[in-house]
Design a protein around this motif. Structure first.
Motif, PDB file in Angstrom:
ATOM      1  N   ALA A   1      54.417  31.730  33.077  1.00  0.00           N
ATOM      2  CA  ALA A   1      54.339  33.136  33.648  1.00  0.00           C
ATOM      3  C   ALA A   1      52.956  33.782  33.209  1.00  0.00           C
ATOM      4  O   ALA A   1      52.373  34.475  33.944  1.00  0.00           O
ATOM      5  N   ARG A   2      52.402  33.310  32.035  1.00  0.00           N
ATOM      6  CA  ARG A   2      51.326  33.844  31.650  1.00  0.00           C
ATOM      7  C   ARG A   2      49.933  33.266  32.264  1.00  0.00           C
ATOM      8  O   ARG A   2      49.073  33.942  32.518  1.00  0.00           O
ATOM      9  N   LYS A   3      50.203  31.929  32.929  1.00  0.00           N
ATOM     10  CA  LYS A   3      49.025  31.293  33.651  1.00  0.00           C
ATOM     11  C   LYS A   3      48.675  32.098  34.927  1.00  0.00           C
ATOM     12  O   LYS A   3      47.462  32.354  35.046  1.00  0.00           O
ATOM     13  N   PRO A   4      49.501  32.480  35.800  1.00  0.00           N
ATOM     14  CA  PRO A   4      48.990  33.352  36.969  1.00  0.00           C
ATOM     15  C   PRO A   4      48.380  34.525  36.712  1.00  0.00           C
ATOM     16  O   PRO A   4      47.516  35.085  37.047  1.00  0.00           O
ATOM     17  N   LEU A   5      48.962  35.180  35.718  1.00  0.00           N
ATOM     18  CA  LEU A   5      48.602  36.605  35.192  1.00  0.00           C
ATOM     19  C   LEU A   5      47.080  36.222  34.651  1.00  0.00           C
ATOM     20  O   LEU A   5      46.034  37.322  34.841  1.00  0.00           O
ATOM     21  N   LYS A   6      46.685  35.267  33.772  1.00  0.00           N
ATOM     22  CA  LYS A   6      45.671  34.858  33.411  1.00  0.00           C
ATOM     23  C   LYS A   6      44.602  34.707  34.494  1.00  0.00           C
ATOM     24  O   LYS A   6      43.259  35.059  34.447  1.00  0.00           O
ATOM     25  N   ALA A   7      44.817  33.910  35.637  1.00  0.00           N
ATOM     26  CA  ALA A   7      44.136  33.689  36.790  1.00  0.00           C
ATOM     27  C   ALA A   7      43.672  34.927  37.398  1.00  0.00           C
ATOM     28  O   ALA A   7      42.588  34.774  37.942  1.00  0.00           O
TER      29      ALA A   7
ATOM     30  N   LEU B   1      39.874  36.282  38.013  1.00  0.00           N
ATOM     31  CA  LEU B   1      39.301  36.552  39.447  1.00  0.00           C
ATOM     32  C   LEU B   1      38.850  37.941  39.466  1.00  0.00           C
ATOM     33  O   LEU B   1      37.864  38.360  40.167  1.00  0.00           O
ATOM     34  N   ALA B   2      39.669  38.641  38.865  1.00  0.00           N
ATOM     35  CA  ALA B   2      39.118  40.153  38.944  1.00  0.00           C
ATOM     36  C   ALA B   2      37.888  40.517  38.245  1.00  0.00           C
ATOM     37  O   ALA B   2      36.793  41.069  38.761  1.00  0.00           O
ATOM     38  N   MET B   3      37.702  39.452  37.218  1.00  0.00           N
ATOM     39  CA  MET B   3      36.404  39.775  36.441  1.00  0.00           C
ATOM     40  C   MET B   3      35.263  39.274  37.167  1.00  0.00           C
ATOM     41  O   MET B   3      34.289  39.758  37.199  1.00  0.00           O
ATOM     42  N   VAL B   4      35.546  38.149  37.778  1.00  0.00           N
ATOM     43  CA  VAL B   4      34.195  37.337  38.521  1.00  0.00           C
ATOM     44  C   VAL B   4      34.096  38.295  39.818  1.00  0.00           C
ATOM     45  O   VAL B   4      33.028  38.575  40.267  1.00  0.00           O
ATOM     46  N   GLY B   5      35.221  39.005  40.632  1.00  0.00           N
ATOM     47  CA  GLY B   5      34.820  39.636  41.664  1.00  0.00           C
ATOM     48  C   GLY B   5      33.961  40.838  41.193  1.00  0.00           C
ATOM     49  O   GLY B   5      33.055  41.429  41.899  1.00  0.00           O
ATOM     50  N   GLY B   6      34.382  41.537  40.260  1.00  0.00           N
ATOM     51  CA  GLY B   6      33.667  42.600  39.603  1.00  0.00           C
ATOM     52  C   GLY B   6      32.140  42.301  39.399  1.00  0.00           C
ATOM     53  O   GLY B   6      31.311  43.194  39.825  1.00  0.00           O
ATOM     54  N   LEU B   7      31.982  41.321  38.886  1.00  0.00           N
ATOM     55  CA  LEU B   7      30.473  40.976  38.412  1.00  0.00           C
ATOM     56  C   LEU B   7      29.832  40.647  39.884  1.00  0.00           C
ATOM     57  O   LEU B   7      28.546  40.950  40.033  1.00  0.00           O
ATOM     58  N   VAL B   8      30.370  40.051  40.807  1.00  0.00           N
ATOM     59  CA  VAL B   8      29.945  39.634  42.189  1.00  0.00           C
ATOM     60  C   VAL B   8      29.394  41.093  42.789  1.00  0.00           C
ATOM     61  O   VAL B   8      28.317  41.190  43.276  1.00  0.00           O
ATOM     62  N   ALA B   9      30.422  42.037  42.882  1.00  0.00           N
ATOM     63  CA  ALA B   9      30.062  43.271  43.394  1.00  0.00           C
ATOM     64  C   ALA B   9      29.069  44.003  42.656  1.00  0.00           C
ATOM     65  O   ALA B   9      28.131  44.445  43.272  1.00  0.00           O
ATOM     66  N   THR B  10      28.853  43.940  41.085  1.00  0.00           N
ATOM     67  CA  THR B  10      27.751  44.506  40.614  1.00  0.00           C
ATOM     68  C   THR B  10      26.298  43.961  40.895  1.00  0.00           C
ATOM     69  O   THR B  10      25.372  44.723  41.195  1.00  0.00           O
TER      70      THR B  10
END
Length: 297
Positions: free
Chosen positions: A53-59, A63-72
């Motif tokens: 259950a923790r693995k999808p949440l971690k992924a 992904l949210a962190m990577v998306g934020g970095l790309v948008a920045t």
């Protein structure tokens, strides 16, 4: 004799009983396994489910962190690449029939010089061509030998009335601009008559030019002649369309009809532009025709 002392019967029973308990304890200890019993499967399965259950949440978090970095990084770059609005003219900024127009406060007034733009209308183009032609003629005239009209040359090549030289019109209604009029630009004489009046060859010769568009002369004919050993070229300009009766290379006689009066080319009224070249140099055609054909008819 040694003394034998026997233990009381109840002591033997107790001793035996204790010994028996001791042996039971030792056997139970020997039979008991030394390692801990394995963990129950139920807790292990529960922990595994929690891990999954923790693995999808971690992924999702990654992904949210990577998306934020790309948008920045990408959004400022995209903004830098976006082309700026192209400059607009005052006419484009003005809306339709707007009565006023606001411009930048630092706009300055600039005077327009005549030589900073080119002619665009038909009238300006025609005027520019005429000015260029006049300049070219003036330059050629300055480089050429003195004109025969300004020398002591005798215009008379033949006796007036001999028929060797004739007036190009049977009757001249009016004489317009003469030789070197309009600031030296005019190379002939204008003989005014109604449209369609017959035009005749002034001297016998061979047609050099016969066309509907000869520069500013419009419909025009050139005839090359030799009179008493002198090369004479007579020019007939501004004739009416469709009136030419001779072609290039054709031999004509003095007094033969070659066309009709018109107003083609650079002309504002019906007339014959009559021009004479003597040995390649323009001369006063009116003085020449009077000297060789007689007075104005």
């Amino acid at each position: 004799m040694a003394e034998h002392i026997e233990a009381p019967s109840n002591e033997n029973a107790d001793t035996q009983t204790g010994l028996t308990r001791t042996r039971r304890t030792e056997r139970a200890t020997a039979q008991r396994p030394t390692s801990r019993p394995p963990a129950r499967p139920a807790p292990v399965a529960a922990a595994s489910r929690k891990g999954r259950a923790r693995k999808p949440l971690k992924a999702i978090v990654v992904l949210a962190m990577v998306g934020g970095l790309v948008a920045t990084v990408a959004i400022p770059a995209f903004g830098a690449l976006t082309p700026t609005a192209s400059a607009k003219t005052l006419q484009q900024v003005a809306a339709g029939d707007a009565q006023t127009l606001v411009v930048a406060s630092n706009a300055t007034e600039a005077s327009v010089q005549r030589d900073t733009y080119t002619a665009t209308t038909p009238e300006e183009l025609a005027k520019a061509k005429a000015e260029a032609a006049a300049a070219a003629r003036a330059k050629a005239k300055a480089a050429a030998p003195a004109s025969a009209s300004r020398s002591k040359f005798n215009y008379g090549l033949v006796a007036p009335g001999s028929g060797a030289v004739r007036w190009p019109l049977a009757h001249v209604q009016k004489i317009g601009d003469g030789y070197l009029a309009r600031g030296g630009e005019h190379q002939g004489v204008d003989l005014l008559d109604p449209a369609g009046t017959p035009i005749f060859a002034a001297a016998a010769g061979v047609v050099r030019t016969s066309a509907d568009s000869v520069g500013g002369y419009g419909v025009c004919i050139y005839i090359d002649s030799v009179i008493n050993g002198q090369r004479v070229t007579t020019v007939y300009g501004h004739m009416i369309y469709g009136s030419r009766l001779v072609q290039v290379g054709q031999t004509v006689a003095a007094g033969q009809q070659i066309g009709a009066v018109g107003s083609t080319g650079r002309s504002t009224a019906n007339h014959l532009h009559f021009e004479v070249h003597l040995n390649g140099v323009t001369i006063d055609p009116l003085a020449w025709i009077v000297a060789n054909a007689g007075p104005v008819p």
